[in-house]
Design an enzyme around this catalytic site. Structure first.
Site, PDB file in Angstrom:
ATOM      1  N   SER A   1       0.835  -1.189   0.000  1.00  0.00           N
ATOM      2  CA  SER A   1       0.000   0.000   0.000  1.00  0.00           C
ATOM      3  C   SER A   1       0.882   1.256   0.000  1.00  0.00           C
ATOM      4  O   SER A   1       1.726   1.424  -0.884  1.00  0.00           O
ATOM      5  CB  SER A   1      -0.951  -0.037   1.203  1.00  0.00           C
ATOM      6  OG  SER A   1      -1.931   0.960   1.137  1.00  0.00           O
TER       7      SER A   1
ATOM      8  N   ARG B   1     -11.882   6.197  10.326  1.00  0.00           N
ATOM      9  CA  ARG B   1     -11.419   4.813  10.333  1.00  0.00           C
ATOM     10  C   ARG B   1     -12.484   3.870   9.773  1.00  0.00           C
ATOM     11  O   ARG B   1     -12.172   2.931   9.035  1.00  0.00           O
ATOM     12  CB  ARG B   1     -11.051   4.391  11.759  1.00  0.00           C
ATOM     13  CG  ARG B   1     -10.523   2.965  11.873  1.00  0.00           C
ATOM     14  CD  ARG B   1      -9.298   2.757  11.001  1.00  0.00           C
ATOM     15  NE  ARG B   1      -8.680   1.472  11.242  1.00  0.00           N
ATOM     16  CZ  ARG B   1      -7.632   1.019  10.572  1.00  0.00           C
ATOM     17  NH1 ARG B   1      -7.082   1.751   9.632  1.00  0.00           N
ATOM     18  NH2 ARG B   1      -7.113  -0.163  10.850  1.00  0.00           N
TER      19      ARG B   1
ATOM     20  N   ASP C   1      -8.966  -6.378  -4.643  1.00  0.00           N
ATOM     21  CA  ASP C   1      -8.528  -5.089  -4.088  1.00  0.00           C
ATOM     22  C   ASP C   1      -9.041  -3.990  -5.011  1.00  0.00           C
ATOM     23  O   ASP C   1      -8.490  -3.748  -6.080  1.00  0.00           O
ATOM     24  CB  ASP C   1      -7.007  -5.054  -3.992  1.00  0.00           C
ATOM     25  CG  ASP C   1      -6.465  -3.775  -3.376  1.00  0.00           C
ATOM     26  OD1 ASP C   1      -7.262  -2.856  -3.102  1.00  0.00           O
ATOM     27  OD2 ASP C   1      -5.244  -3.693  -3.172  1.00  0.00           O
TER      28      ASP C   1
ATOM     29  N   HIS D   1      -8.219  -5.049  -0.176  1.00  0.00           N
ATOM     30  CA  HIS D   1      -6.899  -4.437   0.002  1.00  0.00           C
ATOM     31  C   HIS D   1      -6.153  -5.043   1.194  1.00  0.00           C
ATOM     32  O   HIS D   1      -4.921  -5.118   1.188  1.00  0.00           O
ATOM     33  CB  HIS D   1      -7.066  -2.931   0.198  1.00  0.00           C
ATOM     34  CG  HIS D   1      -5.786  -2.174   0.237  1.00  0.00           C
ATOM     35  ND1 HIS D   1      -4.856  -2.225  -0.780  1.00  0.00           N
ATOM     36  CD2 HIS D   1      -5.252  -1.341   1.187  1.00  0.00           C
ATOM     37  CE1 HIS D   1      -3.819  -1.452  -0.478  1.00  0.00           C
ATOM     38  NE2 HIS D   1      -4.027  -0.921   0.710  1.00  0.00           N
ATOM     39  N   ASP D   2      -6.881  -5.472   2.203  1.00  0.00           N
ATOM     40  CA  ASP D   2      -6.249  -6.062   3.386  1.00  0.00           C
ATOM     41  C   ASP D   2      -5.513  -7.359   3.086  1.00  0.00           C
ATOM     42  O   ASP D   2      -4.793  -7.876   3.947  1.00  0.00           O
ATOM     43  CB  ASP D   2      -7.300  -6.333   4.468  1.00  0.00           C
ATOM     44  CG  ASP D   2      -7.489  -5.145   5.401  1.00  0.00           C
ATOM     45  OD1 ASP D   2      -6.746  -4.157   5.259  1.00  0.00           O
ATOM     46  OD2 ASP D   2      -8.387  -5.209   6.262  1.00  0.00           O
TER      47      ASP D   2
END
Length: 397
Positions: A157, A227, A322, A355-356
């Site tokens: 990232s 968040r 992602d 994405h994680d």
């Protein structure tokens, strides 16, 4: 924390704080007169100092990438699945350096630090730092550690952007560059997500223009919303459906505005937890660093020209679900590297985690990653380990 530390863990680790007296001129034109960087190291630096690997962290990351600080820790460092004895980044073979970047809130100089010119916390007066600035500070870190050339610079990232910047600005100081789940610059949509997050924080009544410490408060609601928004973008629709579906927290609907669904409860928990561990001014700074990243700006916005001076070899990895840093963005990097005549391997890993995924030990991902780290090891003269045939990187070019 397990009752016993696993054999493949780096074990109990102690952060180090390094102070730098030399002023750091930033891209913005401002200067940080002095600063400190907090780091952790794992493994041993070999005699010719050729086996060092730099780990660059993402937006909310920090120096604690592997192992445990104490036997009371609930969980290990954020990339413990990849760093340790016998793991992908094998600390029996590599000397691994992980740091908390400037502007961070885990010990390195940032908004919570004392400004030596005023004797007070920087707060919102801390200058905006860019990926370019981070790499400049990391070069000084390498010099302090006596590392002339990194065997590899690795990041996912925002960390991948730092790795890419290393290859552009200091081509002679790294042999390999691993860019994972990243992009050559943010899309307008990604910048928009970051702006919504910043607005959520800055419009919180408890923000006080970034001087919330002076009022003995924290903009918890804004930081929590930021968040929650970010977390949604890190997950895929498939992973959220598999994890939560439309499951209710109770047996029936409440018909009010409390959290009825499990996914609502999960996001609220993630947001609440984050407000206790992360600084709001730091969040604003980190998202701006993401927005500003575009190394092609110095090369007529031509990515091929931007990468033409790179001397290292590259590994680029993306993940199918992602959507924040889609595989198309990784392929932009790969295509530019090929056009520039560089050595690059590329793998697009099928994963349902969004994405994680770059933080998760997905077998195919670990195979590809591990096989490339074997290439890194061989390049600096370390003996090879035996790996299975299916651990070859896909799309080796």
């Amino acid at each position: 924390m397990p009752e016993q530390i696993p054999e493949d863990s780096v074990g109990l680790v102690q952060p180090q704080t390094l102070h730098f007296d030399e002023p750091l001129a930033l891209r913005s034109g401002r200067v940080i007169p002095e600063y400190q960087l907090v780091i952790e190291t794992y493994g041993e630096l070999n005699a010719d100092r050729s086996n060092a690997v730099l780990i660059c962290h993402a937006l909310s990351g920090h120096h604690h990438a592997a192992g445990y600080h104490s036997m009371d820790d609930r969980k290990p460092g954020w990339w413990d699945s990849a760093i340790g004895p016998g793991k992908v980044i094998d600390t029996n073979r590599f000397f691994v350096v992980a740091l908390n970047n400037l502007g961070g809130c885990h010990g390195s100089t940032g908004p919570q630090s004392i400004n030596p010119e005023t004797g007070k916390e920087y707060g919102p007066d801390f200058p905006i730092v860019t990926v370019r600035d981070w790499v400049k500070s990391q070069v000084r870190l390498a010099d302090r550690l006596g590392i002339e050339t990194w065997a590899a610079v690795v990041g996912g990232s925002l960390g991948g952007m730092q790795a890419l910047r290393w290859s552009i600005d200091h081509p002679q100081r790294l042999r390999h560059c691993l860019v994972i789940a990243s992009a050559p610059k943010l899309t307008a949509q990604n910048i928009a997500f970051n702006e919504v997050a910043r607005q959520a924080i800055s419009k919180d009544p408890e923000f006080f223009g970034g001087r919330y410490k002076d009022h003995d408060t924290v903009p918890k609601r804004g930081l929590m919303l930021a968040r929650m928004l970010g977390h949604i973008t890190y997950l895929s629709d498939d992973s959220m459906r598999e994890k939560f579906g439309r499951e209710l927290r109770r047996d029936k609907l409440s018909f009010d505005f409390e959290a009825d669904f499990q996914v609502e409860s999960y996001l609220r928990y993630q947001g609440e937890s984050f407000t206790g561990s992360f600084d709001a001014n730091t969040y604003l700074l980190m998202t701006k660093a993401l927005d500003y990243f575009d190394p092609s700006v110095d090369h007529d916005y031509d990515l091929v020209k931007t990468l033409s001076g790179a001397q290292c070899k590259f590994m680029v990895i993306s993940f199918t679900t992602d959507w924040r840093f889609s595989p198309e963005r990784s392929r932009e990097i790969v295509d530019a590297l090929i056009a520039a005549g560089k050595s690059v391997s590329y793998a697009e890993v099928e994963a349902a985690h969004g994405h994680d995924a770059f933080l998760i030990p997905i077998p195919r991902y670990m195979d590809v990653f591990g096989r490339y780290m074997e290439t890194v090891a061989a390049d600096i003269g370390l003996p090879r380990k035996t790996l299975s045939e299916d651990s070859q990187p896909e799309g080796n070019r």
